[in-house]
Design a protein around this motif. Structure first.
Motif, short mmCIF file in Angstrom:
data_model
loop_
_atom_site.label_atom_id
_atom_site.label_comp_id
_atom_site.label_asym_id
_atom_site.label_seq_id
_atom_site.Cartn_x
_atom_site.Cartn_y
_atom_site.Cartn_z
N LYS A 1 0.84 -1.20 0.00
CA LYS A 1 0.00 0.00 0.00
C LYS A 1 0.87 1.25 0.00
N TYR B 1 0.48 5.32 1.58
CA TYR B 1 -0.36 6.23 2.36
C TYR B 1 -0.62 7.46 1.52
N GLU C 1 0.03 8.87 7.77
CA GLU C 1 0.91 8.00 8.55
C GLU C 1 1.45 8.78 9.76
N HIS C 2 1.89 8.07 10.75
CA HIS C 2 2.35 8.58 12.04
C HIS C 2 1.20 9.18 12.87
N VAL D 1 -1.80 8.67 12.58
CA VAL D 1 -2.80 7.61 12.81
C VAL D 1 -2.51 6.84 14.11
N VAL D 2 -1.25 6.80 14.50
CA VAL D 2 -0.87 6.10 15.74
C VAL D 2 -1.51 6.80 16.96
N GLN E 1 5.89 -4.83 16.79
CA GLN E 1 6.31 -3.41 16.86
C GLN E 1 6.11 -2.84 18.27
N GLN F 1 3.33 -0.32 18.98
CA GLN F 1 3.31 0.96 18.25
C GLN F 1 2.87 0.73 16.81
N ALA F 2 1.70 0.17 16.63
CA ALA F 2 1.21 -0.06 15.27
C ALA F 2 -0.25 0.35 15.19
N SER F 3 -0.63 0.95 14.07
CA SER F 3 -2.05 1.23 13.85
C SER F 3 -2.62 0.08 13.02
N ASP G 1 -2.12 -0.46 7.98
CA ASP G 1 -1.42 -1.29 6.98
C ASP G 1 -2.10 -2.64 6.80
N THR H 1 10.89 1.46 11.44
CA THR H 1 9.57 1.97 11.85
C THR H 1 9.49 2.24 13.35
N VAL I 1 8.70 5.91 14.83
CA VAL I 1 7.48 6.14 15.60
C VAL I 1 7.86 6.67 16.99
N GLY J 1 4.54 5.93 4.45
CA GLY J 1 4.94 4.99 5.50
C GLY J 1 5.73 5.69 6.59
N ALA J 2 6.57 4.91 7.26
CA ALA J 2 7.26 5.44 8.43
C ALA J 2 8.32 6.49 8.06
C1 MEV Z 1 4.04 2.63 9.04
O1 MEV Z 1 3.75 1.98 7.81
C2 MEV Z 1 2.95 3.63 9.34
C3 MEV Z 1 3.03 4.29 10.71
O2 MEV Z 1 1.92 5.20 10.81
C4 MEV Z 1 2.97 3.27 11.83
C5 MEV Z 1 1.60 2.58 11.91
O3 MEV Z 1 0.60 3.14 11.49
O4 MEV Z 1 1.57 1.46 12.45
C6 MEV Z 1 4.30 5.11 10.85
#
Ligand code: MEV
Length: 328
Positions: A9, A11, A15-16, A18-19, A156, A159-161, A164, A202, A206, A285-286
């Motif tokens: 995928k 973004y 990203e970030h 979203v955590v 992780q 620390q993951a949303s 993905d 990542t 994060v 991404g990260a």
């Molecule tokens: C990593 O692909 C995306 C981040 O937002 C971490 C996450 O959502 O798990 C940085």
């Protein structure tokens, strides 16, 4: 033997942030990880991959986590890739109730590792799907996405949303905000990707954003501002307004750079896309290295990227309508 594939995928936004509960909009692309799973009755997990990195490797070890894999490539590479596969197989053992089952797992992937294209999520989704089906259990997409998320979350360190893994399981464009994940309509997007040949860490990236956000109110405001960009981006997607989408992607990149997750090569590729008059461009991404995503219906951005120092590969990516595919 069973075989499943799942897409990577990009973004488009979010990203970030979203955590921390802000919305994000990832979009599945037609670059896939394919996983074959064959049951073993001796409880061992044997993983074979030629494509997860430039070095092919095969590892074999038992269900006992103290067993050390027998490998001759860098341990960090093996740990990263094996952590995800191992976690995926743990989910399979749990959901099927077959606690001692082993597998031969073969992975082929055309998604570069750790480069912002969701390689680990694609491997985890395809591995869980193939291995559960090998045991006669077919998970629905929501359960598959949930199990894949639990795997990433554990690997992780929390620390993951869900972004993905949900996107890889369902395909298409999705909107993720906390636990709420759903598919959304997207116009046909002229996606171009630039890849610097590298990867970011990542977990470290994060953690860096978390630290800034805790230390400075303006960093917390920056994370919230990304949420505002995403909400505007959703409207632009609904309107099919690609010019506005591009403008918002540029803005999103600026905010990510302020949070310290861009890099010289990512910035160089973003500027090359802007100079080529792409509608917009941002890292995906990260960050820290890896890929940028640009919107450009012409060949200009791809050509400009191919001459950009630091860019190793530039390619066009189609939106993947389908998430996990059951191949055998
Ligand atoms: C990593 O692909 C995306 C981040 O937002 C971490 C996450 O959502 O798990 C940085």
């Amino acid at each position: 033997m069973t075989r499943s594939s799942a897409p990577g995928k990009v973004y488009l936004f979010g990203e970030h942030a979203v955590v921390y509960g802000e919305p994000a909009v990832p979009c599945a692309i037609e670059r896939r990880a394919r996983v074959d799973a064959r049951r073993r009755d001796d409880g061992k997990l044997r993983v074979n991959s030629e494509d997860l990195s430039l070095n092919g490797f095969t590892v074999e070890y038992g269900a006992n986590p103290d067993d050390q894999p027998d490998v001759d490539v860098p341990q960090s590479l093996v740990s990263a890739a094996m952590g995800y596969v191992d976690g995926a197989i743990e989910q399979v053992r749990e959901v099927t109730g077959e606690a001692d089952v082993g597998f031969d797992v073969t992975i082929e992937s055309d998604i570069p590792l750790g480069a912002g294209l969701g390689s680990s999520a694609a491997v985890v989704v395809a591995a869980i799907d193939a291995a559960t089906r090998e045991l006669g259990v077919t998970l629905d997409t929501d359960e598959l996405a949930e199990r894949a998320f639990q795997t990433e979350y554990a690997v992780q360190d929390g620390q993951a949303s869900r972004a993905d893994t949900f996107c890889s399981a369902t395909g298409g464009a999705v909107r993720v905000e906390g636990d709420d994940c759903r598919s959304i309509e997207a116009p046909d997007l002229p996606i171009v990707i630039g890849f610097d040949g590298g990867a970011g860490d990542t977990g470290e990236l994060v953690a860096g954003v978390r630290g800034l956000r805790e230390e400075y109110e303006f960093a917390a405001d920056t994370v919230e501002a990304i949420g505002d960009v995403v909400r505007n981006g959703e409207q632009a997607l609904a309107d099919g307004d690609i010019e506005e989408l591009g403008r918002l992607m540029d803005f999103n990149h600026g905010l990510l750079a302020a949070l310290g997750v861009s890099s010289r090569s990512l910035d160089a590729m973003v500027w090359a896309a802007r100079d080529a008059e792409a509608y917009g461009a941002k890292l995906t991404g990260a960050g820290g290295g890896g890929c940028i995503v640009a919107l450009d219906p012409t060949d200009e951005t791809e050509t400009a990227l191919s001459f950009t120092p630091g860019c190793e590969e530039a390619f066009r990516a189609e939106l993947a309508e389908e998430g996990v595919k059951r191949l055998e």
